[in-house]
Design an enzyme around this catalytic site. Sequence first.
Site, PDB file in Angstrom:
ATOM      1  N   SER A   1      31.389  41.160  45.537  1.00 48.03           N
ATOM      2  CA  SER A   1      32.784  41.168  45.995  1.00 48.03           C
ATOM      3  C   SER A   1      33.707  41.986  45.101  1.00 48.03           C
ATOM      4  CB  SER A   1      33.300  39.735  46.116  1.00 48.03           C
ATOM      5  OG  SER A   1      33.167  39.069  44.876  1.00 48.03           O
TER       6      SER A   1
ATOM      7  N   GLU B   1      49.776  35.022  45.457  1.00 43.72           N
ATOM      8  CA  GLU B   1      49.179  34.252  44.370  1.00 43.72           C
ATOM      9  C   GLU B   1      47.967  35.036  43.904  1.00 43.72           C
ATOM     10  OE1 GLU B   1      48.340  33.893  47.475  1.00 43.72           O
ATOM     11  OE2 GLU B   1      46.149  33.908  47.318  1.00 43.72           O
TER      12      GLU B   1
ATOM     13  N   LYS C   1      39.350  42.386  48.025  1.00 36.43           N
ATOM     14  CA  LYS C   1      40.705  41.914  48.320  1.00 36.43           C
ATOM     15  C   LYS C   1      41.561  42.973  49.021  1.00 36.43           C
ATOM     16  CE  LYS C   1      40.484  37.734  46.527  1.00 36.43           C
ATOM     17  NZ  LYS C   1      40.536  36.559  47.427  1.00 36.43           N
TER      18      LYS C   1
END
Lengths: 396, 256
Positions: free
Chosen positions: A376, A109, A87
């Site tokens: 990830s 969010e 991210k």
Amino acid sequence: MTNPNGRFGIHGGQYIPETLMNAVIELEEAYNHYKNDPEFNRELTELLNEYAGRPSRLYYAEKMTKDLGGAKIYLKREDLNHTGAHKINNVLGQALLAKKMGKTRLIAETGAGQHGVATATAAALMGMECVVFMGEEDTRRQALNVYRMRLLGAEVIPVTTGTATLKDAVSEAMREWTKRIDDTHYCLGSVMGPHPFPTIVRDFQAVISKEIKEQMLEKEGRLPDAVLACVGGGSNAIGTFYNFIEDKEVRLIGCEAAGRGVDTYETAATIATGKLGIFHGMKSYFCQDKYGQIAPVYSISAGLDYPGIGPEHAYLHDSGRAEYVAITDEEAVCAFEYLAKTEGIIPAIESAHAIAHAIKLAPTMGKDKIIVITVSGRGDKDCAAIARYRGEDINE
Amino acid sequence: MSNIAKAFENKKAFIPFFTCGDPDLETTGKLVKEAVKNGASLVELGIPFSDPTAEGPVIQGANLRALEGGVTTDKIFDFVRELRKEVTVPMVFMTYANVVFSYGSEAFIKTCSEIGIDGIILPDLPFEEKEEFLPECHKYGVDLISLIAPTSKDRVAMIAKEAEGFIYLVSSLGVTGTRTEINTDLDSIVKIIRENTSVPCAIGFGISTPEQAKKMASISDGAIVGSAIIKIMEKYGKESPSYVGEYVKSMTDALK
């Protein structure tokens, strides 16, 4: 891949309130300017390398490879980035862009909390105000990440509407953006929402496949046969796929969250169970009923617990360029435990969905084949929830 | 001429909003008739959506109650077909793009035309995406209502030029809900609208008192009220029609 109206085939577009239209137009103009600006790119590369720790490693998982007895397996270690997930790649890009646009406040969010933590981190680094919307259900599942965000100086607002998960956090962040636009950038965390977000987020995440390609050529002298990534909205997956889209010999495989199974109502597998619709600013596939009411989806993974999928994935599915498979909670939890024991790597439960598919796929492929799985994120945040899943109650 | 124009003939329009099926369709029917009896000149009927991203907490609550009560698009179509036998003022649907799209755009809009719905308001369908439904709207004579916001700036003229039915001018930033003050410079937006179209323009978002309605209608052609009415319904439930009737009267009196 993106046409001027932000369409990927029939998907994408800008289905948002008029109040936000000038904001997304301004964002697109700014992005088109800065994406080719050498100074912007120099600053971003420095942040990615010096602050976030890029390039991330491409690790040969030798034990896993031997154990499964088929294709050679490499792990793209996005879990080793600062803040523990992919991210940060997107967030540093968007925060820098927002700062150049004169914005002083970031809103976001978050589902699992990884995007929220990354946004709070970038805001702290760049001296910006930060507000994160998180479904109340997820604040319970991911209490550690809530603490991390607050520690980083962000305000975390639990969202109690709807199913109190990721989709409701997106809705609430959109509502907040319509209230306050002038000084605020909505730092969207996935390749979804209205144009230009799916393109911006994809471009910032494409560094994953750019590096995989370079590292693979260096280590093996050739491209992999398949790349795998988990898919909720689809940001790490599009990042993993993007630079291989033109390399038709590379299979692109996205792993959705089937929850308790695609034949149950407790699933979040959009490609497997959804249909075409318009929601959260985009046309794409969504889990919904016959009247278009968005379905209350379910997955053990808060980060994949979303009823839609990014428009570029919807297009890659339509065109047949990418394949999408569904992985159940049980399969993901087994893969979570498997990677921990086999390689000493605890993956995020999201990433474990991709590991789970690799466990099925690798043995069916020859030893001369190569697959790359993007890990990830790291799984520390999930330990308490997985322990609960296995019937063990631990204090975080 | 659009049937909607009748709502604005020689008067300022008061436009109440009701979420169909909150708490049930029988009550919605009573509310509409009570509002029309007390001077409402156009009625906005909400088809509930699970995730209404342009709504504040009050209308979100109404959407949720209506869906929990089991209302569906088909039930609402049947309800409006019956209601039309008694109600003659123009009526428009307010819903979200996915409700129309998932039903089948053509089937939805064709049915609107058959049951006497004059227009559709879709808050998540901006100017750039209106081709999604406009061909069907033109084919069946249903107006696709355009929204203009305080942030529209250089987009106001572009939107106004192609507007049909009426223009929904959003009074302030944010989502639906009552506000104590409305500070947007609406006069200058209305001026640009007037320069570009003869289609009437009504203001909504944040209006709850007769004073606010009067002020908004004085600079435009009418006032739209949703959350303030739903707050009355939250309080009185199935007993709310007479209270809502009184409220609508206080608003329409203020617009005379």
